[in-house]
Design a protein around this motif. Sequence first.
Motif, mmCIF file in Angstrom:
data_model
loop_
_atom_site.group_PDB
_atom_site.id
_atom_site.type_symbol
_atom_site.label_atom_id
_atom_site.label_comp_id
_atom_site.label_asym_id
_atom_site.label_seq_id
_atom_site.Cartn_x
_atom_site.Cartn_y
_atom_site.Cartn_z
ATOM 1 N N GLU A 148 -9.353 30.636 -4.266
ATOM 2 C CA GLU A 148 -10.882 30.491 -4.689
ATOM 3 C C GLU A 148 -11.046 29.425 -5.310
ATOM 4 O O GLU A 148 -12.375 28.827 -5.075
ATOM 5 C CB GLU A 148 -10.967 31.677 -5.568
ATOM 6 N N ALA A 160 -14.990 34.674 -2.397
ATOM 7 C CA ALA A 160 -13.923 35.834 -2.724
ATOM 8 C C ALA A 160 -12.903 36.042 -1.821
ATOM 9 O O ALA A 160 -13.143 36.153 -0.658
ATOM 10 C CB ALA A 160 -14.552 37.081 -3.176
ATOM 11 N N ARG A 208 -16.962 40.345 -4.760
ATOM 12 C CA ARG A 208 -15.861 40.035 -5.431
ATOM 13 C C ARG A 208 -14.914 41.223 -5.993
ATOM 14 O O ARG A 208 -13.896 41.404 -6.302
ATOM 15 C CB ARG A 208 -15.931 38.986 -6.248
#
Length: 314
Positions: A148, A160, A208
């Motif tokens: 990420e 994510a 996420r």
Amino acid sequence: MSVTERREAVDEDVLRRFTVEHQAVRGRFVRLGSAWLALREHADYPAPVRRLLGEATAAVALLASTIKFEGELTLQMQGTGAVRLLVAQCTHDLKLRAVARFDERRVAEGFEALVGDGQLAVTLEAEGGARYQGIVPLGGGSLAAALERYFEGSEQLPTAIALAADDSQAAGMLVQRMPQSGGRAGADDSASLAAREAEASATLEATREALAGLAAGELLARPADELLQRACAGHDLRLQPVQSVAFRCRCSAERVSGMLRALGEAELDGIIAEQGAVTVTCEFCHRPWRFEAREVAGLFGGADRPVGGSGALN
């Protein structure tokens, strides 16, 4: 039905691309089964190393699926931990391989213990020679967090990622907020663009959180459609056709034969006299290629016809 009971019903060795309708948000999901087993058929990794290698294998498939040219993507980790080197490679058509070098005496649970201080490099190589590489420090407590950070810094793409692996499967999901495309210049358009960016950012953050709430066993065992619905709850998704993923190493009887010819007949005769055969082990997939005396003679015209290595184990 439990997660374990549902394992046999889910697809494996597949990658699924998807986009969130009316938003600049895209994603990929991958699950590996037979390909993951074939990749380490000839290698014996301790459980913590095996899980990290599985996560890296799923990750490299996700990353390779984002490239828009024919070529190869390499994910490489080098660190001061027990795993001193890990390399995973995947081509644009989703053929992958991976290997880890480690100090067995230092292997322990946990990402930091395995990798220590080091760096993560992502290298894109197009067929024809163009090459691009991005490097970020290892850290963040997981490979997913390090990746990420790579996308945020090197690609400017908020991303994510969730990864998981066990003895039989490896899986991962990647969701990204893509750059917005603007229209005509003007205050109204600027406001509309800002609103779309805010909406996409909110979608990514919700995704996420959803990915963080997925247990590793769920990512490995739940059907892809169910996982996508949970990750992007409340949004319509446009799904692309399923793509197959497969293990493929570059070693072959022909390649090994060429290497043996380069060593010379006298050198090989000495090995045969001592060991009875010549065995060459691929440094990447650890497959042993065994050449019997007659096969070695065939490489130099000493038999009726050349015979390839058997690939048999010692």
